[in-house]
Write a protein that holds these residues in place. Sequence first.
Motif, PDB file in Angstrom:
ATOM      1  N   THR A 153       0.832  -1.195   0.000  1.00 45.72           N
ATOM      2  CA  THR A 153       0.000   0.000   0.000  1.00 45.72           C
ATOM      3  C   THR A 153       0.868   1.246   0.000  1.00 45.72           C
ATOM      4  O   THR A 153       1.857   1.326   0.730  1.00 45.72           O
ATOM      5  CB  THR A 153      -0.911   0.022   1.251  1.00 45.72           C
ATOM      6  OG1 THR A 153      -1.710  -1.160   1.271  1.00 45.72           O
ATOM      7  CG2 THR A 153      -1.819   1.236   1.245  1.00 45.72           C
ATOM      8  N   ASP A 155       0.332   5.246   0.624  1.00 55.48           N
ATOM      9  CA  ASP A 155      -0.563   6.303   1.089  1.00 55.48           C
ATOM     10  C   ASP A 155       0.077   7.663   0.833  1.00 55.48           C
ATOM     11  O   ASP A 155       1.254   7.867   1.165  1.00 55.48           O
ATOM     12  CB  ASP A 155      -0.853   6.156   2.583  1.00 55.48           C
ATOM     13  CG  ASP A 155      -1.672   4.921   2.894  1.00 55.48           C
ATOM     14  OD1 ASP A 155      -2.755   4.765   2.310  1.00 55.48           O
ATOM     15  OD2 ASP A 155      -1.222   4.100   3.727  1.00 55.48           O
ATOM     16  N   THR A 286      -4.896   6.809  -1.757  1.00 49.99           N
ATOM     17  CA  THR A 286      -4.170   5.549  -1.553  1.00 49.99           C
ATOM     18  C   THR A 286      -4.167   4.725  -2.830  1.00 49.99           C
ATOM     19  O   THR A 286      -5.176   4.645  -3.537  1.00 49.99           O
ATOM     20  CB  THR A 286      -4.834   4.734  -0.415  1.00 49.99           C
ATOM     21  OG1 THR A 286      -4.717   5.449   0.805  1.00 49.99           O
ATOM     22  CG2 THR A 286      -4.191   3.363  -0.272  1.00 49.99           C
ATOM     23  N   ARG A 288      -3.334   0.721  -3.723  1.00 49.45           N
ATOM     24  CA  ARG A 288      -3.140  -0.559  -3.036  1.00 49.45           C
ATOM     25  C   ARG A 288      -2.909  -1.652  -4.082  1.00 49.45           C
ATOM     26  O   ARG A 288      -3.723  -1.855  -4.982  1.00 49.45           O
ATOM     27  CB  ARG A 288      -4.371  -0.872  -2.177  1.00 49.45           C
ATOM     28  CG  ARG A 288      -4.283  -2.150  -1.394  1.00 49.45           C
ATOM     29  CD  ARG A 288      -5.309  -2.175  -0.257  1.00 49.45           C
ATOM     30  NE  ARG A 288      -6.639  -1.778  -0.696  1.00 49.45           N
ATOM     31  CZ  ARG A 288      -7.565  -2.623  -1.172  1.00 49.45           C
ATOM     32  NH1 ARG A 288      -7.281  -3.909  -1.255  1.00 49.45           N
ATOM     33  NH2 ARG A 288      -8.755  -2.198  -1.550  1.00 49.45           N
TER      34      ARG A 288
END
Length: 294
Positions: A153, A155, A286, A288
Amino acid sequence: MSNTSNKHINLESGRLSVQIAHPGSVYNGSRFDWTAFITKIVLDNKYSFCVPESEIPGQGSGGFGLCNEFGINTPIGYDEAKPQEKFPKLGTGLLTRPDESDYFFFDKYEVEPFPVKISMDANAVVFDVEPVDCNGYAVKMTKAVTLKDNILTVDYCLKNVGSKSIKTEEYCHNFFSVNNNRIGDGFVLKFPYDIKPIEIPEVMNIKGNEIRWNFVPKGDFYCQIEGFESVRQHYWELVYEPERVGIREYSEFEISKVAVWGTTHVVSPEIFINVDIAPGKTQEWTRRYEFFTF
């Protein structure tokens, strides 16, 4: 588990092994964000995914693996800068405008890199990019890369600490293959909607929500696609059928554009977000990535 060397930061989860370049150590150009520049992703000690933009040293713009770019079409402050004055490229630094010509992302500009602080824990690394005011533009950016099992991930958190609004775009140039296989038969790129291509390259075969390749490309190909507007949870999925392995990228933000770029050894789905931050405000999003076998 994490560790660091002069050039790379290494993160490991139960299934993923990831290598992230220290800012400026592997890439120091003027196009891509220097932070969270991910050069290696391996799943289950068996499947590798990151490849270079160009296999010929010195060609291309130095991209590798996961590297994002701000302002490919909308450079912040470029039109206000006079020749030999600076303008900001988010994630990179203050660039110098050389002359009266228009900005072109592929050109090489002189870079004064932003200061970056790095912090780490067992399964994550955080890059804090300190703001440097440039003609009223200043952004404090934090990017965190986190691993959990087979998921990576990234961010983003951008705070406008300047006096002028920030209006630009961002995307991640996903330079992917599987175990360095040539792009062609066996690769399938899928979306959760019927693909509406603006123009179809000869190398691509598009049916419904899938893209396949008619032959191994001899050079670059590019296709901008539509159809994503009605999807609430956007993702793309690239699988390599002979080895039954794949990648999904989930975009946890409002999509502004979708494109697919590639060449002989790499395919790169590109998912764009509009960045629009008034002074004193913050924008977060984000990306992912899920790496899987089937």
